[in-house]
Motif scaffolding. Structure first.
Motif, PDB file in Angstrom:
ATOM      1  N   UNK A 196       0.823  -1.211   0.000  1.00 22.43           N
ATOM      2  CA  UNK A 196       0.000   0.000   0.000  1.00 22.43           C
ATOM      3  C   UNK A 196       0.858   1.263   0.000  1.00 22.43           C
ATOM      4  N   UNK A 197       2.168   1.093   0.063  1.00 24.59           N
ATOM      5  CA  UNK A 197       3.050   2.255   0.035  1.00 24.59           C
ATOM      6  C   UNK A 197       3.144   2.874  -1.358  1.00 24.59           C
ATOM      7  N   UNK A 198       2.894   2.077  -2.387  1.00 21.06           N
ATOM      8  CA  UNK A 198       2.921   2.680  -3.728  1.00 21.06           C
ATOM      9  C   UNK A 198       1.786   2.203  -4.620  1.00 21.06           C
ATOM     10  N   UNK A 208       1.200   6.363  -7.887  1.00 19.68           N
ATOM     11  CA  UNK A 208       2.155   5.481  -7.208  1.00 19.68           C
ATOM     12  C   UNK A 208       3.239   6.273  -6.475  1.00 19.68           C
ATOM     13  N   UNK A 209       3.134   7.597  -6.509  1.00 22.30           N
ATOM     14  CA  UNK A 209       4.016   8.439  -5.683  1.00 22.30           C
ATOM     15  C   UNK A 209       3.126   9.169  -4.699  1.00 22.30           C
ATOM     16  N   UNK A 212       3.181  11.348   2.615  1.00 19.83           N
ATOM     17  CA  UNK A 212       2.928  10.628   3.865  1.00 19.83           C
ATOM     18  C   UNK A 212       1.442  10.655   4.240  1.00 19.83           C
ATOM     19  N   UNK A 215      -0.372   8.329   2.051  1.00 18.83           N
ATOM     20  CA  UNK A 215      -0.162   6.915   2.369  1.00 18.83           C
ATOM     21  C   UNK A 215      -0.999   6.495   3.573  1.00 18.83           C
TER      22      UNK A 215
ATOM     23  N   UNK B 484       7.589   1.694  -8.471  1.00 14.94           N
ATOM     24  CA  UNK B 484       8.096   2.728  -7.571  1.00 14.94           C
ATOM     25  C   UNK B 484       8.878   2.114  -6.410  1.00 14.94           C
ATOM     26  N   UNK B 488      12.181   3.276  -3.020  1.00 14.24           N
ATOM     27  CA  UNK B 488      11.735   3.491  -1.647  1.00 14.24           C
ATOM     28  C   UNK B 488      12.667   2.820  -0.657  1.00 14.24           C
ATOM     29  N   UNK B 492       9.617   2.756   4.298  1.00 14.42           N
ATOM     30  CA  UNK B 492       8.494   3.376   3.584  1.00 14.42           C
ATOM     31  C   UNK B 492       7.765   2.310   2.762  1.00 14.42           C
ATOM     32  N   UNK B 493       8.555   1.468   2.058  1.00 15.71           N
ATOM     33  CA  UNK B 493       7.967   0.395   1.252  1.00 15.71           C
ATOM     34  C   UNK B 493       7.024  -0.467   2.096  1.00 15.71           C
ATOM     35  N   UNK B 495       5.486   0.435   4.769  1.00 17.39           N
ATOM     36  CA  UNK B 495       4.544   1.298   5.494  1.00 17.39           C
ATOM     37  C   UNK B 495       4.809   1.318   6.997  1.00 17.39           C
TER      38      UNK B 495
END
Lengths: 533, 533
Positions: A196-198, A208-209, A212, A215, B484, B488, B492-493, B495
């Protein structure tokens, strides 16, 4: 006449090829509406290749006719008044959509909540109706026996509802999806790892960017969405699943049965993301080179000279708009030197410019592929967006509902679309968007680039789709392409048990170590004490 | 003479097509040994399609000749005595491998550890040598300038080492991998989500159905493997990376640069698993229909009658075996009614049967594709295993080292191979394995099924590979297919920051709620107290 030996062999091989090629018996369980438009493209191709197609349809279907040269149909009694319900649903949605603009954050927030509520309610009603129809099908022993006896090679279905997948499991035949959405939103979410981060969740309109806060919203939307989506569907199907497949069977598992997922998508349109071996991307499979326009339309288009043409349509579902919005649109068009072809079913706006031709229907693909067409004003349905990519035409998007905002946000992120909020639309805002798409060359360049990339594939998407359908027929399925993840509980899949075991082990070692240290410490202390005494 | 207008246009289009098709300038940075065998197949095809290929090679290369009609070469000074080092490495590995059998669990465990140590040591030496070679390349300003001036359209490399990827980044040109392994083991592990619950880590020999203890071992192997593998490579390249790419650049990031990963693999051979949009599977791309055998070999093969032929080879790296093992193998062969073609470079075993023909070299592909060939005795290198699948021939596997045990375990899991531990091999065990593969029809049926599935693809693997190489040239890369995730950080990837923020929020709410309750409680208590007083 003496026939040479080799000719006989060639003939025999040809005969075998022909008989095996004509062998496919395909049972199609489609979804109605615009989804059927897609499915029909596949059916036409399968029919042309000599396959024998049977289509399951509802008695009050909108689009799926009972008689067709392409297929035999099986008609199910449909729950009453579905069509009318859906029309109410659409106009209610449009109404709410139009209230969204020019208001405070909270007002927009509540509009959104209200809209979600309407969607959830209506989808729940829809799935209730569908589940009743599927139940009736299963209860009809004669029908089910005849389907069983027909010995289909496979079921082809749109898993927007689960009827086709259930039918395939009951008939024990291979299953192929023509899919973009399942009960859990965008189709990948159900079966492919989706960080779910991208990977933006359905309807967030994120790319996909993500920032915070985006996200965080994405994760929350996912949690909320999963809950809502299963709430909309599962309860309606529970009694049916229990009766025909057993008490321990989960409705969502039917959606993992598919041998092949023919995805109406590709990575020119969608953001790159993890995928699976049994996913085949056939985005834009319905697109084809343009045919010549009808003579009068061609004359009108040619009369635009170097300025070219703007075409506008909001899809088959939305033919009309409130009069004041139609007038703002007409006013914006009237300012431009371009010619405009506008598919509009409502009352002709009083201020319509001389340059604007209103039509009840337009040959979308042929007009999009016309060299004079400069801009496509669209609601952002998947088909239209894919066709805009195929023909390389910039889009001015007026997203209304469903996947339209998400679709348009993707084209915007790739530099091919300007999006206008229809709730705040006036002649100035709309004209500005049109001017940008017309005169800022980057929009056209980007769409042309997407078009080149989309068309540069080892095999045309439609041929690819048919290849994999026939592959499933040839090999009686493609289970060897399904990952083991489908058969695992979430805690085994995520190695929760392994992590727990390893943590326990580490804790035990630590605890033992500390205990020994303490014991040693005590012993030393006691010895010291004894010495001191 | 009047040339019709349309002919002129056709001619012009043809001219444009021809000039654009011949335009590719490809810089190849290969890996030596068996990896070069693969790369050469691609180069032959690219050369045939009119591309201009330059190959970077080491001065003491085993396989990559300086002069070739297929390519121009650029020769780098190689660290001394690499070839000899590698031979010592192989014989040491084989020695340890042969010690593994007939012993206790602990003895086998220590053998394994010892083997790992040797592998790690040798690979570290290998990467040290390679990094020195790459450093020399970067230090040679003239060479680098000439490579820069040559304006290559792309770099094609095997990312077993990072030199090619570094070169591509330095030259700022697109990058394509011909890949099965990177510095982190099996190539997917670096870039695609790889749930360890069903994806066996490199060298575990597990399948996609693991028991609980296997899953624990798998996770531990992964942790250990990631640590070891980065320890083998990263330190050697650090100074080079720092000098030419900056102090903050991580060596592993070069392996994520590739526009397209041409994977020497497919899901007929590999267990289905998550994949990525820029991975193209070209497993078996080197396979082709058999050519006729040399006359004397064909005569020998035909003399086998209905019993057919067994072929045995342990690959180019291992030509000989200890004499006692060779004699056990010969004794087992001698018992059988089949004819045997055995590629063996060692001393001819004294007990060799009349049915066994020893050769120094055999036409592997042609013999595998011969209808009389019943069983393939092989060490399990990727090329041989892919060819066995292509031709549908059952395998008796004698895995030695590297990826061989993993490769064979896959064929075994799919019912196409019997595996014999060479450390415990005697005439009875080996004969039993041969008999199973010869007379239990399931092995042949399974390999034939894999062969049918492997060959049933929309496009031949080699054509697919060339399509994507030319795609990268046409579009100057394929960055639009990269996810993406490559850009990362791990937290971050995964989460981690989002989860932390949400947990903090929940804790804050809970804390505030409890505080308020407490405060209210106190107030009520005080009021009561006041009342009571």
């Amino acid at each position: 006449m003496k026939v040479p030996h080799s000719s006989l062999i060639t003939f025999a091989l040809l005969f075998i090829q022909l008989t095996s090629a004509s062998g496919g018996k395909i049972l199609v369980f489609p979804l109605d509406g615009s989804h059927w438009v897609n499915m029909k493209v596949l059916i036409e191709e399968l029919h042309a290749k000599g396959h024998d197609v049977t289509v399951v349809r509802a008695s009050d279907s909108w689009y799926i006719s009972e008689k067709s040269p392409l297929y035999t149909s099986v008609t199910l009694t449909s729950p009453n008044g579905f069509e009318q319900n859906f029309e109410t649903f659409l106009s209610r949605q449009l109404e709410i959509r139009l209230q969204g603009g020019h208001t405070s954050f909270w007002s927009r927030f509540w509009t959104r909540i209200e809209m979600e509520r309407v969607v959830v309610d209506q989808f729940s009603q829809f799935h209730k109706g569908m589940s009743e129809m599927v139940l009736q099908m299963f209860e009809d022993e004669n029908l089910m026996q005849s389907l069983h006896k027909a010995k289909y090679d496979m079921v082809l279905t749109d898993p927007g509802i689960g009827g086709g997948a259930m039918l395939a499991r009951w008939l024990q035949v291979p299953l192929v999806f023509n899919v973009r959405w399942t009960i859990q939103g965008e189709a990948h979410l159900l079966m492919a790892p989706s960080p779910l981060s991208y990977i933006p969740f359905t309807a967030t309109e994120f790319t996909d960017k993500m920032t915070f806060p985006q996200r965080i919203t994405n994760v929350l939307s996912y949690i909320l969405g999963m809950y809502t989506l299963s709430y909309i569907t599962e309860p309606h199907y529970k009694p049916l699943v229990k009766k025909y497949f057993g008490p321990d069977v989960d409705y969502s598992t039917f959606f993992l049965d598919a041998d092949i997922w023919l995805m109406r998508n590709d990575f020119i349109f969608e953001y790159p993301r993890p995928t699976m071996p049994n996913i085949v991307y056939m985005g834009g499979f319905q697109c084809k080179p343009p045919k010549p326009l009808p003579v009068d339309l061609e004359d009108f288009v040619q009369s635009s000279g170097d300025h070219g043409v703007i075409m506008m349509t909001l899809g088959t579902l939305v033919g009309t708009l409130p009069q004041h919005i139609a007038e703002e649109i007409a006013a914006a068009f009237a300012q431009l030197p371009q010619k405009v072809v506008w598919r509009y079913m409502g009352q002709k706006p009083a201020n319509l410019g001389n340059n604007t031709l209103i039509v009840n229907w337009l040959p979308q693909n042929d007009l999009l592929g016309h060299p004079k067409t400069k801009v496509f004003v669209a609601h952002g349905g998947t088909n239209g967006v894919q066709e805009a990519i195929y023909h390389g035409v910039p889009v001015v998007g007026l997203p209304l509902f469903f996947d339209q905002p998400d679709n348009l946000s993707r084209i915007k992120a790739k530099g091919g679309a300007v999006i206008v909020d229809i709730a705040v639309l006036d002649r100035h805002i709309f004209a500005e968007a049109l001017m940008a798409a017309l005169y800022n060359s980057s929009y056209r360049e980007n769409m042309q680039r997407l078009s080149r990339l989309h068309r540069d594939q080892p095999m045309k998407p439609l041929d690819q789709a048919v290849f994999w359908i026939e592959y499933v027929i040839r090999h009686k399925g493609a289970r060897h392409l399904q990952t083991m993840s489908h058969k695992m509980s979430w805690f085994v899949y995520n190695s929760v048990d392994v992590i727990a075991a390893l943590l326990t082990f580490v804790l035990l070692i630590t605890f033992t170590f500390i205990s020994i240290i303490r014991l040693l410490g005590k012993m030393i202390f006691i010895r010291k004490k004894v010495k001191h005494e």
